[in-house]
Design an enzyme around this catalytic site. Structure first.
Site, PDB file in Angstrom:
ATOM      1  N   HIS A  58       6.372 -10.815  -5.788  1.00 29.03           N
ATOM      2  CA  HIS A  58       5.540 -12.030  -6.361  1.00 29.03           C
ATOM      3  C   HIS A  58       3.766 -11.616  -6.374  1.00 29.03           C
ATOM      4  CE1 HIS A  58       5.216 -12.308  -2.010  1.00 29.03           C
ATOM      5  NE2 HIS A  58       4.212 -13.441  -2.088  1.00 29.03           N
ATOM      6  N   HIS A  60       1.242 -12.331  -5.089  1.00 33.49           N
ATOM      7  CA  HIS A  60       0.001 -12.478  -4.242  1.00 33.49           C
ATOM      8  C   HIS A  60      -0.846 -11.259  -3.814  1.00 33.49           C
ATOM      9  CE1 HIS A  60       1.329 -16.864  -2.772  1.00 33.49           C
ATOM     10  NE2 HIS A  60       0.610 -16.819  -3.731  1.00 33.49           N
ATOM     11  N   ASP A  62      -1.683  -9.898  -1.203  1.00 33.12           N
ATOM     12  CA  ASP A  62      -1.475  -9.180   0.171  1.00 33.12           C
ATOM     13  C   ASP A  62      -0.105  -8.601  -0.079  1.00 33.12           C
ATOM     14  OD1 ASP A  62       0.124 -11.649  -0.018  1.00 33.12           O
ATOM     15  OD2 ASP A  62       0.394 -11.483   2.079  1.00 33.12           O
ATOM     16  N   HIS A  63       0.757  -8.626  -1.371  1.00 30.61           N
ATOM     17  CA  HIS A  63       1.784  -8.006  -1.725  1.00 30.61           C
ATOM     18  C   HIS A  63       1.583  -7.064  -3.045  1.00 30.61           C
ATOM     19  CE1 HIS A  63       4.867 -10.214   0.563  1.00 30.61           C
ATOM     20  NE2 HIS A  63       3.765 -10.948   0.711  1.00 30.61           N
ATOM     21  N   HIS A 116       7.612 -20.477  -3.207  1.00 29.82           N
ATOM     22  CA  HIS A 116       6.343 -20.006  -2.654  1.00 29.82           C
ATOM     23  C   HIS A 116       5.558 -19.707  -3.789  1.00 29.82           C
ATOM     24  CE1 HIS A 116       3.929 -17.778   0.119  1.00 29.82           C
ATOM     25  NE2 HIS A 116       3.994 -16.733  -0.724  1.00 29.82           N
ATOM     26  N   ASP A 135       8.150 -13.396   0.237  1.00 32.30           N
ATOM     27  CA  ASP A 135       7.994 -14.554   1.375  1.00 32.30           C
ATOM     28  C   ASP A 135       9.088 -15.746   0.873  1.00 32.30           C
ATOM     29  OD1 ASP A 135       6.168 -12.662   2.162  1.00 32.30           O
ATOM     30  OD2 ASP A 135       4.353 -13.797   1.240  1.00 32.30           O
ATOM     31  N   HIS A 173       6.482 -10.449   6.063  1.00 37.46           N
ATOM     32  CA  HIS A 173       5.740 -10.592   6.960  1.00 37.46           C
ATOM     33  C   HIS A 173       6.516 -10.534   8.506  1.00 37.46           C
ATOM     34  CE1 HIS A 173       2.365 -11.781   4.506  1.00 37.46           C
ATOM     35  NE2 HIS A 173       3.115 -12.293   3.820  1.00 37.46           N
TER      36      HIS A 173
END
Length: 257
Positions: A58, A60, A62-63, A116, A135, A173
């Protein structure tokens, strides 16, 4: 004969995980997401593997923040969810529900798992009994419903719950201990949850990751996968409600926890 996939898990950022998946026959290696470049490079150096692909779950940051540097350094292919490709840089190929992604001889089936984010996908390697779920699903938890709806997220979780029980899944995570503290408020008498809590305490004390976990164990202990359990619904005062509404109630309780 195809050789089994190899995986290498490592921490990124503050609580993210990165994971490499490697085909020993061809030498092809994929990074599942790229939270930041340096830990991926360190993992490649430690394993001696060569990065050929990045499989994105996805959009985001942080990915995805490490994609640009990794692509510049390794000239690797970037595969991303079709419905989010416009929000991800350096994409070479887009995929969605039912598509197949190959990394060397390894084959991953793409599963649409929105909720998400609106276009979130997961990768399932049936032959290797591995799933990479970003996530959407966490051990004893699930992602926040940010861009989708609770009903959408519940149906995504049902897809993952339907995978074979011995499937090992990797999430994005390290949230397991915190998820267990919450889950105990929903099902304080769940014996599978208590057993998982004891297992996680030992893993954390030994400075070990709490993932991968198996789908089968998760089905017994994760309240977010148990929203269609009549006893659980009754305990929340939601007897007879649709499962997605029970899920929505549990998710909202977690948001406030």
């Amino acid at each position: 004969m195809k050789m089994p996939a190899q995986t290498y898990l490592f921490p990124c950022l503050t609580d993210n995980y990165g994971v490499l998946i490697h085909d020993p026959g061809s030498g092809a290696t994929a990074s599942i997401d790229a939270p930041e470049a340096a830990p991926v490079e360190a993992a490649l150096k430690k394993t001696g593997w060569r990065l050929t692909d990045i499989l994105v779950t996805h959009h985001h940051g942080d990915h995805t923040a490490g994609i640009g540097a990794l692509k510049a350094n390794h000239k690797c292919r970037v595969v991303a969810p079709r419905n989010e490709a416009a929000r991800i840089a350096h994409v070479d190929e887009t995929v969605g529900e039912g598509d197949t992604v190959r990394v060397g001889a390894l084959q991953a089936r793409v599963i649409d798992t929105p909720g998400h984010t609106a276009g979130h996908i997961s990768y399932f390697l049936a032959a290797d009994k591995l799933a990479f779920v970003g996530d959407t699903l966490f051990s004893i938890g699930c992602g926040r419903v940010i861009e989708g709806t609770p009903e959408m997220m519940w149906h995504s979780l049902l897809k993952l719950r339907a995978l074979p029980d011995d499937t090992q899944f990797y999430c994005g995570h390290e949230y397991t201990a915190a998820n267990i503290r919450f889950a105990k408020t929903i099902e304080p008498n769940n014996k599978a949850l208590a057993a998982r809590a004891a297992e996680v305490d030992k893993e954390i004390a030994a400075h070990k990751p709490t993932i991968p976990a198996t789908i089968g164990a998760e089905k017994a202990a994760n309240p977010f996968l148990r929203a269609d359990d009549a006893t659980l619904a009754k305990s929340l005062g939601l007897a007879g409600s649709p499962a997605w509404k029970v899920f929505a109630d549990i998710r909202e309780r977690k948001n406030r926890f």
